[in-house]
Design an enzyme around this catalytic site. Structure first.
Site, PDB file in Angstrom:
ATOM      1  N   THR A 272       0.843  -1.201   0.000  1.00 34.17           N
ATOM      2  CA  THR A 272       0.000   0.000   0.000  1.00 34.17           C
ATOM      3  C   THR A 272       0.870   1.240   0.000  1.00 34.17           C
ATOM      4  O   THR A 272       0.403   2.331   0.331  1.00 34.17           O
ATOM      5  CB  THR A 272      -0.925   0.020   1.240  1.00 34.17           C
ATOM      6  OG1 THR A 272      -0.116  -0.100   2.426  1.00 34.17           O
ATOM      7  CG2 THR A 272      -1.927  -1.113   1.193  1.00 34.17           C
TER       8      THR A 272
ATOM      9  N   ARG B 213       4.222   2.440  -2.446  1.00 36.14           N
ATOM     10  CA  ARG B 213       4.452   3.000  -3.771  1.00 36.14           C
ATOM     11  C   ARG B 213       4.696   1.875  -4.762  1.00 36.14           C
ATOM     12  O   ARG B 213       5.427   0.927  -4.481  1.00 36.14           O
ATOM     13  CB  ARG B 213       5.657   3.965  -3.759  1.00 36.14           C
ATOM     14  CG  ARG B 213       5.412   5.242  -2.960  1.00 36.14           C
ATOM     15  CD  ARG B 213       4.357   6.104  -3.617  1.00 36.14           C
ATOM     16  NE  ARG B 213       4.104   7.364  -2.922  1.00 36.14           N
ATOM     17  CZ  ARG B 213       3.113   7.568  -2.076  1.00 36.14           C
ATOM     18  NH1 ARG B 213       2.276   6.571  -1.786  1.00 36.14           N
ATOM     19  NH2 ARG B 213       2.936   8.746  -1.503  1.00 36.14           N
TER      20      ARG B 213
ATOM     21  N   ASP C 133      -2.218  -2.329  -3.801  1.00 34.37           N
ATOM     22  CA  ASP C 133      -3.014  -1.112  -3.945  1.00 34.37           C
ATOM     23  C   ASP C 133      -2.317  -0.134  -4.878  1.00 34.37           C
ATOM     24  O   ASP C 133      -2.925   0.820  -5.346  1.00 34.37           O
ATOM     25  CB  ASP C 133      -3.223  -0.460  -2.574  1.00 34.37           C
ATOM     26  CG  ASP C 133      -4.037   0.821  -2.661  1.00 34.37           C
ATOM     27  OD1 ASP C 133      -5.163   0.777  -3.200  1.00 34.37           O
ATOM     28  OD2 ASP C 133      -3.532   1.873  -2.210  1.00 34.37           O
TER      29      ASP C 133
ATOM     30  N   GLU D  57       1.434   3.204 -12.646  1.00 32.20           N
ATOM     31  CA  GLU D  57       0.450   4.255 -12.363  1.00 32.20           C
ATOM     32  C   GLU D  57       0.675   5.548 -13.135  1.00 32.20           C
ATOM     33  O   GLU D  57      -0.264   6.151 -13.610  1.00 32.20           O
ATOM     34  CB  GLU D  57       0.448   4.573 -10.868  1.00 32.20           C
ATOM     35  CG  GLU D  57      -0.260   3.530 -10.036  1.00 32.20           C
ATOM     36  CD  GLU D  57      -0.273   3.899  -8.567  1.00 32.20           C
ATOM     37  OE1 GLU D  57      -0.787   4.975  -8.220  1.00 32.20           O
ATOM     38  OE2 GLU D  57       0.240   3.113  -7.754  1.00 32.20           O
TER      39      GLU D  57
ATOM     40  N   HIS E 297      -4.924   2.449  -5.822  1.00 28.25           N
ATOM     41  CA  HIS E 297      -4.239   3.426  -4.966  1.00 28.25           C
ATOM     42  C   HIS E 297      -5.243   4.186  -4.085  1.00 28.25           C
ATOM     43  O   HIS E 297      -5.286   5.407  -4.062  1.00 28.25           O
ATOM     44  CB  HIS E 297      -3.431   4.415  -5.817  1.00 28.25           C
ATOM     45  CG  HIS E 297      -2.313   5.068  -5.056  1.00 28.25           C
ATOM     46  ND1 HIS E 297      -1.132   5.455  -5.643  1.00 28.25           N
ATOM     47  CD2 HIS E 297      -2.203   5.414  -3.747  1.00 28.25           C
ATOM     48  CE1 HIS E 297      -0.350   6.013  -4.736  1.00 28.25           C
ATOM     49  NE2 HIS E 297      -0.981   6.002  -3.571  1.00 28.25           N
TER      50      HIS E 297
ATOM     51  N   ALA F  44      -5.834   3.013  -0.689  1.00 30.31           N
ATOM     52  CA  ALA F  44      -5.682   2.584   0.704  1.00 30.31           C
ATOM     53  C   ALA F  44      -5.864   3.748   1.672  1.00 30.31           C
ATOM     54  O   ALA F  44      -6.444   3.597   2.741  1.00 30.31           O
ATOM     55  CB  ALA F  44      -4.315   1.933   0.917  1.00 30.31           C
TER      56      ALA F  44
END
Length: 314
Positions: free
Chosen positions: A226, A228, A252, A257, A288, A290
């Site tokens: 959770t 990076r 997560d 990204e 992303h 969390a």
């Protein structure tokens, strides 16, 4: 002070700044270059992750006294240069640490109990009790990498699960508390059954979970991330899942990204490793979020207000 808000946040931050006598200005659509052209007019800047605040940007911000980031870290800000200019930096890890701790625990319990695959099977008319037999947290050694606000919040959530032990590894010494014992990396890799990442994105953490790292664990492990996305080399993680070194992963965050994530699904260029994750019942994915709860949105804003108030008005 004149404060420029370039990301939409909970309205309490503007309301409370106004009560403190600050003048609030909102610009949620201008480009970074357009913001740069006028940033010298402001004393404060409130941002999440809309763009990077680099040395060039900071040179334009001749009157900037503080930057408030409504998030856990400051990786999108050149912190060293900002501090050299005397700019106060206010991140808000205290604001979403509880949300992250709960999300990490939820992912772990879902993996242990095969909830994602069981849910899909029941919805499709399949009733397989034996195939969905889960395992328990009790008796497991949970290892936490990065024992700051987020790591500590996750450890606290584990208190009632009768795990054998919670251990933590951190480059800083003396971070252990009543919820986790700090150990060296060798003991960490010798004993952990579960590892949960709670580190910032730095030169040291990018790609830290790779084949070499994973092969040093004595036990097959479960991974929760959770933190990076770039902390894990996705292709190496997939290889470890295939080999049985990694039993399951709750992700997560993903290393893809910042590469126009949504567009990967429209141009037939999905990375092979990511295709594997999508199709694996041993993996749980979330976008992303969390640290994104109804409550944390309020807490993040309040944390930044409190830090700015303490710095300049108390």
């Amino acid at each position: 002070m004149k404060v420029l808000h370039v990301d939409i946040n909970h309205p309490l931050i503007i309301e409370q700044f106004s009560e403190l006598g600050f003048q609030n200005y909102e610009d949620y659509s201008s480009t970074k270059e357009q913001i740069e052209a006028k940033i010298e007019d402001y004393d404060g800047l409130i941002i999440r992750s809309r763009f990077t605040i680099d040395e060039h940007f900071l040179d334009k911000a001749k009157n900037l006294k503080f930057i408030g980031r409504l998030g856990a870290g400051l990786e999108n800000i050149d912190t060293k240069y900002a501090k050299s200019l005397g700019i106060f930096l206010a991140a808000a890890p205290e604001g979403n640490r509880n949300a992250v701790g709960e999300h990490a625990l939820g992912m772990l319990l879902s993996l242990f109990n095969k909830l994602n695959s069981a849910d899909k099977e029941v919805r499709s008319g399949k009733w397989d009790r034996e195939g969905n037999r889960g395992i328990e947290l009790e008796g497991k050694v949970v290892g936490i990498i990065g024992y700051g606000n987020m790591g500590k919040a996750f450890a606290k959530k584990l208190k009632g699960f009768d795990v054998e032990e919670v251990i933590c590894y951190d480059i800083k010494g003396g971070v252990e508390d009543e919820n986790a014992r700090q150990v060296g990396i060798m003991e960490f890799q010798n004993r952990a059954d579960v590892i949960s990442l709670h580190v910032p994105q730095t030169e040291l953490t990018i790609g830290m979970v790779n084949t070499e790292f994973l092969e040093k664990f004595d036990n097959p492990i479960w991974i929760i991330n959770t933190a990076r996305g770039k902390c894990i080399v996705t292709s190496d993680l997939v290889d470890a899942i295939k080999s049985g070194k990694v039993l399951g992963a709750g992700l997560d965050v993903l290393e893809y990204e910042k590469a126009s994530f949504e567009h990967m699904f429209t141009d037939d260029t999905l990375p092979e490793a990511f295709q594997y994750l999508i199709n694996s019942d041993q993996v749980i994915l979330s976008p992303h979020v969390a640290g994104w709860t109804v409550e944390s949105k309020i807490k993040l804003a309040q944390t930044v207000v409190d830090k700015v108030k303490a710095k300049f008005l108390e």
